[in-house]
Design a protein around this motif. Structure first.
Motif, PDB file in Angstrom:
ATOM      1  N   PRO A 104       0.804  -1.237   0.000  1.00  0.00           N
ATOM      2  CA  PRO A 104       0.000   0.000   0.000  1.00  0.00           C
ATOM      3  C   PRO A 104       0.831   1.279   0.000  1.00  0.00           C
ATOM      4  N   ILE A 105       1.981   1.285   0.695  1.00  0.00           N
ATOM      5  CA  ILE A 105       2.822   2.493   0.739  1.00  0.00           C
ATOM      6  C   ILE A 105       3.421   2.768  -0.629  1.00  0.00           C
ATOM      7  N   GLY A 106       3.914   1.736  -1.277  1.00  0.00           N
ATOM      8  CA  GLY A 106       4.454   1.899  -2.629  1.00  0.00           C
ATOM      9  C   GLY A 106       3.384   2.368  -3.594  1.00  0.00           C
ATOM     10  N   LEU A 107       2.170   1.825  -3.438  1.00  0.00           N
ATOM     11  CA  LEU A 107       1.050   2.226  -4.280  1.00  0.00           C
ATOM     12  C   LEU A 107       0.735   3.703  -4.082  1.00  0.00           C
ATOM     13  N   LEU A 108       0.748   4.164  -2.823  1.00  0.00           N
ATOM     14  CA  LEU A 108       0.471   5.564  -2.523  1.00  0.00           C
ATOM     15  C   LEU A 108       1.521   6.474  -3.161  1.00  0.00           C
ATOM     16  N   SER A 109       2.784   6.059  -3.149  1.00  0.00           N
ATOM     17  CA  SER A 109       3.858   6.865  -3.754  1.00  0.00           C
ATOM     18  C   SER A 109       3.620   7.065  -5.245  1.00  0.00           C
ATOM     19  N   VAL A 110       3.189   6.004  -5.915  1.00  0.00           N
ATOM     20  CA  VAL A 110       2.925   6.101  -7.358  1.00  0.00           C
ATOM     21  C   VAL A 110       1.737   7.024  -7.609  1.00  0.00           C
ATOM     22  N   VAL A 111       0.699   6.915  -6.776  1.00  0.00           N
ATOM     23  CA  VAL A 111      -0.469   7.792  -6.918  1.00  0.00           C
ATOM     24  C   VAL A 111      -0.058   9.252  -6.782  1.00  0.00           C
ATOM     25  N   ILE A 112       0.776   9.548  -5.784  1.00  0.00           N
ATOM     26  CA  ILE A 112       1.220  10.930  -5.554  1.00  0.00           C
ATOM     27  C   ILE A 112       2.043  11.439  -6.729  1.00  0.00           C
TER      28      ILE A 112
END
Length: 517
Positions: free
Chosen positions: A241-249
């Motif tokens: 989830p943290i890696g996913l959030l970084s890509v979204v940002i």
């Protein structure tokens, strides 16, 4: 093969025809760079969306992040639609259009120079734009090559690069921004139809949506902490989830600081175009970005065709989407090729126009050449378009020296948005932003991404990825600018008051649009 070639011939003919048709609207700087600030909602929204989503998204990001996160990668597309499109239009659209026209700025570096009263800021911003748009542009060709190799076996990759570069250059040089905007609308329509057709065909080949999800749930998955995660690739937030959030940002908030994206707001025709464009752009992003990442989320179902070594597909992440499309009917393959060409050429045209206008208006005009007529400025911009396309094509042809598409784009977006997002956003809303804060943010954003490129192994583990590092510098800039502004000399009051005076002008509107007092 005949079907594929016919589709390409028709596509190229339309693109060039539009460029020739718009040549009379590109005779001065305002017309060539901004379309006379009279571009309607549909053209502006599609120009924004097609500049946003390219072969980098369809081939590179969709493949890599679909492999890493499964169907949870769809959140990236949703983030692109909500944060990268909807909120970008709401927060930036109107103020950018009003203040940029008031200041007489046609580019983002020119905006920084006039908003903060510094020619040096303008020049440095233009250098950052030119340097970091090149790897992004090269990644467009690299993504396109993967699909051409699949669809046209035996056709040289170098030929694909040269044809795409020449044809894009022809219509941009001929018709400027208006030709780009009209072609973006045509290309965007192709992208919408194409992505829907491809998703339906790929899922149908896996037995339908439910069967495809069931197949994903049976693939072993390891969470980011090393534990086994049952059904991780069809879970809500995926294994990381943290890696996913970084890509979204990175891919969503990043658009707020990219010159080729922000300049779309400079050309909006009127208030109605802003409200309509907001809706159109958001829907476009949901379909195209959401569809691309949703499709990529099923990439692991094709592991048997790809081959996997140490958890990575043979041929790299950029090979995933082409392999997923191999078994499609010829007519659909032709549509996919036109789809990816549309995505790539629309983004390429936006990048070269942004870069050439920046170099001409922000570096050469008034510095290297003191006096330049409108005709000469347009001529020099056209020359730089040729140079920029040639340089990026040369780099792309040497693609063996390039990394994954996603990494190249991460460096480019991280440096540009990391440098520009905070000074631009705060510059539109806050009178308190100091010139020193802008300098610090420029140095921090570009500097950190350069260090990440050359000294990646020395970075903390979480920031070694250009994606995570790019997201970090963007968010850090939102803190750096107000903190540095609080401890450095305040901006010149007269300069700031003049910049914000445009927001105080009174306008009359029909009562059906506002109840009034």
């Amino acid at each position: 093969m005949a079907i594929k070639i016919l589709l390409l011939v028709v596509f190229f003919a339309v693109m060039i025809g539009v460029g020739v048709m718009c040549r009379k609207k590109a005779t001065d700087v305002n017309g060539f760079v901004l379309g006379g600030r009279a571009v309607g909602p549909w053209l502006t929204a599609f120009a924004y969306g097609t500049s946003y989503f390219s072969a980098v998204i369809f081939v590179g990001y969709a493949g890599q992040f679909g492999w890493k996160f499964g169907v949870a990668s769809t959140w990236i597309g949703i983030g692109n639609a909500v944060l990268g499109s909807l909120l970008a239009w709401v927060v930036l659209g109107r103020r950018t259009r009003v203040q940029s026209q008031h200041l007489g700025s046609a580019t983002m570096p020119e905006y920084f120079g006039k908003r903060y009263g510094s020619e040096a800021l303008k020049i440095v911003a233009s250098i950052i734009v030119f340097i970091f748009l090149i790897p992004y542009t090269a990644s467009l060709y690299n993504g396109l090559s993967r699909l051409f190799e699949m669809a046209f076996p035996g056709v040289s990759y170098n030929v694909c690069v040269i044809v795409m570069a020449v044809l894009t250059g022809v219509y941009v040089i001929a018709g400027g921004y208006m030709a780009t905007a009209i072609n973006d609308f045509i290309q965007g329509t192709i992208m919408i139809v194409g992505i829907i057709a491809v998703i339906a065909a790929v899922l149908n080949g896996q037995g339908g949506f439910t069967a495809a999800l069931k197949g994903l749930s049976e693939i072993p998955c390891t969470a980011v902490d090393g534990s086994e995660l049952v059904g991780g690739f069809n879970s809500f937030f995926g294994p990381d989830p943290i890696g996913l959030l970084s890509v979204v940002i990175l891919t969503s908030l990043g658009t707020w600081g990219l010159p080729q994206m922000v300049q779309k707001f400079y050309s909006i025709k009127n208030e109605g175009a802003i409200s309509k464009g907001t809706i159109i752009s958001t829907v476009f992003a949901i379909i195209v970005a959401g569809g691309c990442y949703f499709l990529g989320g099923f990439g692991r179902l094709f592991s048997d065709k790809l081959g996997v070594v140490d958890g990575t597909p043979v041929g790299g992440f950029d090979a995933i989407i082409p392999k997923m499309l191999e078994g499609l009917p010829d007519i659909l393959i032709g549509v996919v090729i036109v789809l990816v060409l549309s995505a790539s050429m629309s983004t390429l045209s936006s990048l070269v126009l942004a870069s050439s206008s920046t170099l001409t208006l922000d570096m050469i005009k008034g510095h290297i050449v003191k006096q330049m007529s409108e005709k000469k400025q347009v001529f020099i911009m056209r020359v730089f378009i040729v140079i920029f396309i040639a340089v990026s094509a040369f780099i792309a042809i040497n693609k063996d020296k390039l990394g994954y598409i996603a990494d190249m784009m991460g460096i480019s977006w991280g440096a540009l948005a990391g440098s520009f997002l905070a000074p631009f956003l705060y510059g539109l809303y806050g009178k308190w932003v100091s010139k020193a804060a802008v300098w610090v943010n420029f140095i921090f954003g570009a500097g950190v991404m350069i260090l990440n490129m050359v000294m990646r192994a020395q970075f903390p583990a979480i920031l070694q990825s250009p994606i995570n590092c790019g997201a970090f510098v963007m968010l850090a800039g939102l803190i750096i600018v107000p903190v540095v502004s609080a401890f450095t000399p305040k901006p010149d009051k007269a300069l700031v008051d003049d910049a914000f005076s445009c927001y105080d002008k009174q306008v009359s509107i029909e009562i059906k649009k506002s109840l009034g007092n």
